[in-house]
Design a protein around this motif. Structure first.
Motif, short mmCIF file in Angstrom:
data_model
loop_
_atom_site.label_atom_id
_atom_site.label_comp_id
_atom_site.label_asym_id
_atom_site.label_seq_id
_atom_site.Cartn_x
_atom_site.Cartn_y
_atom_site.Cartn_z
N LEU A 1 108.23 44.98 47.90
CA LEU A 1 109.06 43.99 48.58
C LEU A 1 109.83 43.14 47.57
O LEU A 1 111.00 42.81 47.78
N LEU A 2 109.18 42.78 46.47
CA LEU A 2 109.86 42.02 45.42
C LEU A 2 110.96 42.86 44.78
O LEU A 2 112.00 42.33 44.38
N THR A 3 110.73 44.17 44.72
CA THR A 3 111.78 45.08 44.22
C THR A 3 112.97 45.10 45.16
O THR A 3 114.13 45.04 44.72
N ALA A 4 112.70 45.18 46.46
CA ALA A 4 113.78 45.15 47.45
C ALA A 4 114.55 43.83 47.38
O ALA A 4 115.78 43.81 47.51
N MET A 5 113.83 42.74 47.16
CA MET A 5 114.49 41.43 47.04
C MET A 5 115.38 41.38 45.80
O MET A 5 116.48 40.81 45.83
N SER A 6 114.93 41.97 44.71
CA SER A 6 115.75 41.98 43.49
C SER A 6 117.02 42.81 43.70
O SER A 6 118.10 42.45 43.21
N TYR A 7 116.88 43.92 44.45
CA TYR A 7 118.06 44.74 44.74
C TYR A 7 119.03 43.97 45.64
O TYR A 7 120.25 44.02 45.44
N LEU B 1 107.26 36.59 41.10
CA LEU B 1 107.01 37.86 40.41
C LEU B 1 106.14 37.66 39.18
O LEU B 1 105.17 38.41 38.96
N ILE B 2 106.46 36.67 38.36
CA ILE B 2 105.69 36.42 37.13
C ILE B 2 104.25 36.04 37.48
O ILE B 2 103.29 36.54 36.88
N SER B 3 104.10 35.17 38.46
CA SER B 3 102.77 34.75 38.89
C SER B 3 101.95 35.93 39.38
O SER B 3 100.80 36.13 38.98
N TYR B 4 102.56 36.75 40.24
CA TYR B 4 101.86 37.88 40.83
C TYR B 4 101.53 38.94 39.78
O TYR B 4 100.46 39.54 39.80
N SER B 5 102.45 39.16 38.84
CA SER B 5 102.23 40.15 37.78
C SER B 5 101.03 39.77 36.91
O SER B 5 100.22 40.63 36.55
N CYS B 6 100.91 38.49 36.59
CA CYS B 6 99.79 38.03 35.76
C CYS B 6 98.45 38.28 36.47
O CYS B 6 97.48 38.73 35.85
N LEU B 7 98.39 37.99 37.76
CA LEU B 7 97.17 38.21 38.52
C LEU B 7 96.85 39.70 38.64
O LEU B 7 95.68 40.10 38.58
N HIS C 1 112.23 33.91 43.24
CA HIS C 1 111.72 35.28 43.21
C HIS C 1 111.08 35.59 41.86
O HIS C 1 110.02 36.23 41.79
N LEU C 2 111.70 35.13 40.78
CA LEU C 2 111.17 35.38 39.45
C LEU C 2 109.85 34.66 39.24
O LEU C 2 108.92 35.20 38.63
N LEU C 3 109.74 33.42 39.73
CA LEU C 3 108.49 32.67 39.60
C LEU C 3 107.35 33.38 40.34
O LEU C 3 106.24 33.51 39.81
N LEU D 1 104.89 27.73 49.03
CA LEU D 1 105.23 26.51 48.29
C LEU D 1 106.55 26.69 47.54
O LEU D 1 107.46 25.85 47.63
N ILE D 2 106.67 27.80 46.83
CA ILE D 2 107.89 28.06 46.05
C ILE D 2 109.09 28.27 46.96
O ILE D 2 110.15 27.67 46.78
N TYR D 3 108.94 29.11 47.97
CA TYR D 3 110.08 29.40 48.85
C TYR D 3 110.44 28.19 49.72
O TYR D 3 111.60 27.98 50.04
N GLY D 4 109.43 27.41 50.09
CA GLY D 4 109.69 26.22 50.90
C GLY D 4 110.42 25.14 50.13
O GLY D 4 111.25 24.42 50.69
N LEU D 5 110.11 25.02 48.83
CA LEU D 5 110.71 23.96 48.03
C LEU D 5 112.01 24.40 47.35
O LEU D 5 112.95 23.60 47.21
N LYS D 6 112.07 25.65 46.92
CA LYS D 6 113.18 26.11 46.10
C LYS D 6 114.31 26.78 46.87
O LYS D 6 115.44 26.84 46.39
N MET D 7 114.00 27.35 48.05
CA MET D 7 115.07 27.99 48.83
C MET D 7 115.71 26.92 49.70
O MET D 7 115.07 26.35 50.60
N LYS D 8 116.97 26.65 49.45
CA LYS D 8 117.66 25.50 50.04
C LYS D 8 117.62 25.50 51.56
O LYS D 8 117.31 24.48 52.19
#
Length: 308
Positions: free
Chosen positions: A112-118, A243-249, A239-241, A285-292
């Motif tokens: 899904l994150l790949t589809a979002m990047s596309y 992705l980075i968070s999920y990749s680390c986990l 999306h990048l935040l 949290l990220i999408y609620g705060l960062k997506m206008k």
């Protein structure tokens, strides 16, 4: 009779000082579960209700939130029950089912994150072609591929695990994730190969595509005007935040299956709780705060007086 029971039930030996901190565990996990369900459900409802959010980017965000709800529901009720129980056990069939849900949902997250990047790549790098490329049909295909391909892969892996002989009947975990491989008598080369193939096409290749997409976006944004850079920052940064968070986990989860079983129990518990607590709460949290646009609707929902 006891031997048959041991073949059927697995002991979850991942908790630290459970008798002493039972109430603390329960309060933290119960509170987290309610917050995850409410926050992710709110994001999904806002996207469904408001027509200006019926765009591919927001539909993928809703899909990620649904994933968080499903993932958490596969984990939290069992964890809450275990915290209140004297014995932390699970049937092997239930353990395999939990394993399937956790990883099929987890792999679909990457897709899904790949589809979002596309989607972001087409929006910023090919804006004139965006309406013809990101159609409702294509978005539906991306969603189906993300969920169906990951479910098929992990259904096969779950079946292979079910056929593998067990020599151990306890592992140092609180859920049936990769730590479950400690139960096997020997490391199966078939499971290892099958898992490696899945890692390549469900994680590594999508990750390479994401890197390629955002590199192109960065180049185009750098060459373009301030408005394009602002749009790229607003829509791509969340999306990048995530992705980075999920990749680390995910890296931790892959590594834990390869290390020896004497890896400190406390360290395992802390990292497992991060996966269980942190990521499902991080997304809304990220999408609620960062997506206008989502942030705007959240303010109207929770602070109606300010909009009068």
């Amino acid at each position: 009779m006891d031997y048959e029971l041991n073949l059927t039930y697995i002991t979850l030996d991942g908790y630290v000082e459970l008798n002493q901190y039972r109430f603390v565990y329960f309060v933290i996990m119960f509170t987290a579960y309610i917050l995850i369900i409410c926050s992710n459900s709110t994001i999904v409802c806002l996207i469904v209700i408001h027509k200006n959010l019926h765009e591919p980017m927001y539909i993928f965000i809703a899909a990620l939130s649904l994933n968080s709800v499903l993932y958490s529901t596969a984990l939290y009720p069992k964890i809450l029950f275990d915290v209140l129980s004297e014995k932390q056990i699970i049937s092997y069939s239930a353990c395999l089912f939990q394993y399937f849900i956790i990883y099929s949902v987890g792999a679909s997250e990457f897709l899904l994150l790949t589809a979002m990047s596309y989607d972001r790549y087409v929006s910023i790098c090919k804006p004139l072609q965006y309406p013809t490329i990101m159609t409702t049909t294509n978005v539906s295909i991306f969603l189906l591929l993300a969920w169906f391909s990951s479910a098929c892969h992990f259904a096969g892996l779950t079946i292979l695990n079910a056929k593998t002989k067990l020599c151990n009947f306890s592992f140092k975990g609180v859920a049936c994730n990769n730590v479950m491989y400690e139960l096997h008598c020997v490391r199966s080369s078939v499971i290892t190969l099958y898992g490696a193939v899945g890692l390549i096409y469900l994680v590594i290749l999508p990750l390479l595509f994401i890197i390629f997409s955002y590199t192109k976006i960065l180049i185009i944004s750098y060459r373009s005007g301030r408005e394009v850079r602002r749009k790229a920052a607003e829509t791509c940064l969340p999306h990048l935040l995530v992705l980075i968070s999920y990749s680390c986990l995910c890296i931790y989860d892959i590594i834990i299956a390869r290390v020896e079983s004497n890896f400190p129990k406390t360290a395992r518990l802390i990292m497992t709780l991060q996966i269980v607590l942190y990521h499902p709460l991080f997304n809304p949290l990220i999408y609620g705060l960062k997506m206008k646009e989502i942030s705007k609707h959240l303010k109207r929902l929770f602070c109606p007086a300010r909009n009068i």
